[in-house]
Design a protein around this motif. Structure first.
Motif, PDB file in Angstrom:
ATOM      1  N   ASN A  81       0.795  -1.230   0.000  1.00 43.82           N
ATOM      2  CA  ASN A  81       0.000   0.000   0.000  1.00 43.82           C
ATOM      3  C   ASN A  81       0.828   1.282   0.000  1.00 43.82           C
ATOM      4  N   GLN A  82       2.037   1.200  -0.534  1.00 44.80           N
ATOM      5  CA  GLN A  82       2.856   2.395  -0.775  1.00 44.80           C
ATOM      6  C   GLN A  82       3.106   3.228   0.471  1.00 44.80           C
ATOM      7  N   TYR A  83       3.564   2.566   1.527  1.00 46.13           N
ATOM      8  CA  TYR A  83       3.973   3.301   2.724  1.00 46.13           C
ATOM      9  C   TYR A  83       5.352   3.914   2.481  1.00 46.13           C
ATOM     10  N   ASP A  84       5.603   5.039   3.128  1.00 46.10           N
ATOM     11  CA  ASP A  84       6.926   5.667   3.040  1.00 46.10           C
ATOM     12  C   ASP A  84       7.909   5.037   4.019  1.00 46.10           C
ATOM     13  N   MET A  85       7.398   4.598   5.194  1.00 44.65           N
ATOM     14  CA  MET A  85       8.250   3.975   6.199  1.00 44.65           C
ATOM     15  C   MET A  85       7.505   2.840   6.891  1.00 44.65           C
ATOM     16  N   LEU A  86       8.271   1.840   7.297  1.00 43.87           N
ATOM     17  CA  LEU A  86       7.770   0.742   8.121  1.00 43.87           C
ATOM     18  C   LEU A  86       8.648   0.651   9.362  1.00 43.87           C
ATOM     19  N   PHE A  87       8.024   0.594  10.538  1.00 44.01           N
ATOM     20  CA  PHE A  87       8.764   0.452  11.794  1.00 44.01           C
ATOM     21  C   PHE A  87       8.424  -0.894  12.436  1.00 44.01           C
ATOM     22  N   PHE A  88       9.458  -1.664  12.748  1.00 38.84           N
ATOM     23  CA  PHE A  88       9.269  -2.854  13.555  1.00 38.84           C
ATOM     24  C   PHE A  88      10.573  -3.202  14.264  1.00 38.84           C
ATOM     25  N   ALA A  89      10.491  -4.130  15.224  1.00 39.64           N
ATOM     26  CA  ALA A  89      11.656  -4.467  16.040  1.00 39.64           C
ATOM     27  C   ALA A  89      11.778  -5.970  16.188  1.00 39.64           C
ATOM     28  N   SER A  90      13.028  -6.410  16.330  1.00 40.35           N
ATOM     29  CA  SER A  90      13.312  -7.814  16.620  1.00 40.35           C
ATOM     30  C   SER A  90      14.538  -7.873  17.528  1.00 40.35           C
ATOM     31  N   PRO A  91      14.368  -8.255  18.800  1.00 40.39           N
ATOM     32  CA  PRO A  91      13.130  -8.629  19.485  1.00 40.39           C
ATOM     33  C   PRO A  91      12.198  -7.417  19.632  1.00 40.39           C
TER      34      PRO A  91
ATOM     35  N   VAL B 202      22.251  -4.483   4.517  1.00 39.46           N
ATOM     36  CA  VAL B 202      22.183  -3.140   3.932  1.00 39.46           C
ATOM     37  C   VAL B 202      22.991  -3.079   2.633  1.00 39.46           C
ATOM     38  N   ARG B 203      23.894  -4.028   2.421  1.00 41.56           N
ATOM     39  CA  ARG B 203      24.628  -4.096   1.154  1.00 41.56           C
ATOM     40  C   ARG B 203      23.702  -4.485   0.012  1.00 41.56           C
ATOM     41  N   ARG B 204      22.655  -5.238   0.360  1.00 43.12           N
ATOM     42  CA  ARG B 204      21.723  -5.729  -0.661  1.00 43.12           C
ATOM     43  C   ARG B 204      20.474  -4.867  -0.768  1.00 43.12           C
ATOM     44  N   TYR B 205      20.030  -4.290   0.367  1.00 43.05           N
ATOM     45  CA  TYR B 205      18.776  -3.536   0.380  1.00 43.05           C
ATOM     46  C   TYR B 205      19.047  -2.074   0.724  1.00 43.05           C
ATOM     47  N   ARG B 206      18.863  -1.233  -0.249  1.00 44.69           N
ATOM     48  CA  ARG B 206      19.075   0.201  -0.068  1.00 44.69           C
ATOM     49  C   ARG B 206      18.064   0.798   0.905  1.00 44.69           C
ATOM     50  N   GLN B 207      16.863   0.202   0.966  1.00 48.21           N
ATOM     51  CA  GLN B 207      15.788   0.743   1.796  1.00 48.21           C
ATOM     52  C   GLN B 207      15.780   0.182   3.215  1.00 48.21           C
ATOM     53  N   LEU B 208      16.858  -0.464   3.640  1.00 48.53           N
ATOM     54  CA  LEU B 208      16.914  -1.053   4.976  1.00 48.53           C
ATOM     55  C   LEU B 208      17.713  -0.163   5.922  1.00 48.53           C
ATOM     56  N   PHE B 209      17.127   0.138   7.076  1.00 46.92           N
ATOM     57  CA  PHE B 209      17.789   0.904   8.129  1.00 46.92           C
ATOM     58  C   PHE B 209      17.778   0.055   9.399  1.00 46.92           C
ATOM     59  N   ILE B 210      18.966  -0.192   9.956  1.00 48.01           N
ATOM     60  CA  ILE B 210      19.104  -0.973  11.189  1.00 48.01           C
ATOM     61  C   ILE B 210      19.428  -0.025  12.341  1.00 48.01           C
ATOM     62  N   LEU B 211      18.688  -0.146  13.436  1.00 44.72           N
ATOM     63  CA  LEU B 211      18.926   0.679  14.625  1.00 44.72           C
ATOM     64  C   LEU B 211      19.557  -0.170  15.722  1.00 44.72           C
ATOM     65  N   LYS B 212      20.638   0.349  16.329  1.00 45.20           N
ATOM     66  CA  LYS B 212      21.305  -0.352  17.432  1.00 45.20           C
ATOM     67  C   LYS B 212      21.644   0.645  18.538  1.00 45.20           C
ATOM     68  N   SER B 213      21.966   0.095  19.715  1.00 40.51           N
ATOM     69  CA  SER B 213      22.173   0.979  20.864  1.00 40.51           C
ATOM     70  C   SER B 213      23.251   0.439  21.787  1.00 40.51           C
TER      71      SER B 213
ATOM     72  N   PHE C 296      12.560   0.301   8.732  1.00 38.26           N
ATOM     73  CA  PHE C 296      13.277   0.703   9.942  1.00 38.26           C
ATOM     74  C   PHE C 296      13.216  -0.464  10.916  1.00 38.26           C
ATOM     75  N   LEU C 297      14.309  -1.228  10.990  1.00 35.54           N
ATOM     76  CA  LEU C 297      14.364  -2.428  11.822  1.00 35.54           C
ATOM     77  C   LEU C 297      15.162  -2.141  13.089  1.00 35.54           C
TER      78      LEU C 297
END
Length: 347
Positions: free
Chosen positions: A138-148, A194-205, A176-177
């Protein structure tokens, strides 16, 4: 003032804080030493590019330097990503960390929630997974989810994340993972994807892994280096302090710390889960450094009266009433919690 998170030990009497999920082993000694030894650096402005730390992170994650960005905690990076992307429509997999919604709302974005159900253990059934993947069209601009996931502590299936990335690469949706708690598990990070998917953003802390909550240090990795550069340009200058950068570099040199942590957390998680079952609590979940469970009414208030703070999860979007989250802490602290829980049940 945002009061929706755990950790408010400043306005109430708290002796033990189980409401925030930090490393139960505490801050590593070499990180403490780095903080102390770099005290003279407090008199100069920090490197506004965090160059040395970014280089160390790129080496750790095996990704290009230009795909890494440091921030004043993971939360700042959530807001930066939203303001850089300026989404009109976004999808959140719920229940979820509340700052995703806060950042999107602040940017005037229309938010849709895909809510995982209590009766399915807040996990995907085959039917729901198919519905979720269809929703991504459905043409979202961003998706947010987390694992865990937060607060449930459930790890998403590897194939589901890959298929999500594949679809979103086609639709132009930024994935946004949030992997802020992944290092407490034995699951592999998706950072190298991220080398394969330009639209992937990984968040770490660093906050959770190395118990550096007060230092404020997080980082993001994105396949779109232009996105990273845009986020850097809209960040406040000197947003990552000299001491946080030094602490981060020191933490990365401590190769065995997270392995020791994982072993400790696993053992204590089993212990706490057994205690929760013994007290009659049900729907217990969690694969990271916290447990999520269905308790009894006013459990937070009953424990707070005994000096122990836990997280009431009623304010998460899509969350049924009666769920709580507790951190995995030291064995001594976990024993004290179980004794207080026993008093609450008997009382």
């Amino acid at each position: 003032m945002n009061d929706c998170h755990g950790g408010d030990i400043y306005r109430q009497h708290v002796e033990l804080d189980f409401s925030v999920n930090l490393n139960p082993l505490g801050m590593p000694e070499n990180v403490k030493e780095a903080v102390i030894s770099h005290i003279d650096s407090y008199m100069t402005y920090p490197d506004c590019h965090s160059q040395n730390l970014r280089a160390a992170l790129a080496d750790k994650e095996q990704v290009p330097f230009e795909t890494v960005l440091c921030g004043n905690g993971a939360t700042e990076l959530i807001y930066q990503a939203v303001w850089a992307r300026r989404p009109k429509k976004a999808l959140i997999l719920a229940p979820a960390f509340m700052e995703y919604e806060s950042a999107l709302s602040a940017a005037g974005c229309e938010i849709t929630y895909f809510v995982l159900k209590e009766e399915n253990g807040f996990q995907f059934t085959n039917e729901e997974q198919a519905r979720f993947l269809k929703e991504l069209q459905n043409q979202y601009d961003m998706l947010f989810f987390a694992s865990p996931s937060n607060p449930c502590g459930i790890i998403l299936k590897h194939d589901l994340i890959l298929e999500t990335c594949h679809i979103c690469e086609i639709t132009g949706t930024l994935v946004f993972l949030d992997e802020c708690f992944l290092d407490f598990t034995k699951q592999e990070s998706f950072a190298q994807e991220v080398r394969r998917y330009r639209q992937l953003f990984i968040l770490k802390s660093f906050t959770k892994n190395y118990c550096m909550a007060g230092l404020r240090l997080g980082y993001g990795i994105c396949g779109d280096a232009e996105m990273i550069e845009h986020m850097r340009r809209i960040s406040p200058c000197w947003n990552v302090s000299s001491v946080a950068q030094a602490a981060g570099e020191a933490a990365l040199h401590n190769k065995e710390y997270m392995k020791t942590t994982r072993d400790y957390v696993r053992k204590e998680r089993i212990f706490l889960k057994e205690q929760l079952v013994k007290f009659g609590f049900n729907n217990i979940f969690g694969e990271a450094n916290y447990l999520f469970f269905k308790g009894v009414p006013k459990l937070r208030e009953r424990l707070l009266a005994r000096g122990i703070l836990i997280r009431n999860c009623d304010d998460y979007y899509g969350m049924p009433a009666g769920y709580y989250r507790i951190a995995i802490k030291s064995h001594e602290d976990n024993i004290r919690l179980t004794k207080a829980l026993e008093e609450c049940i008997d009382g």
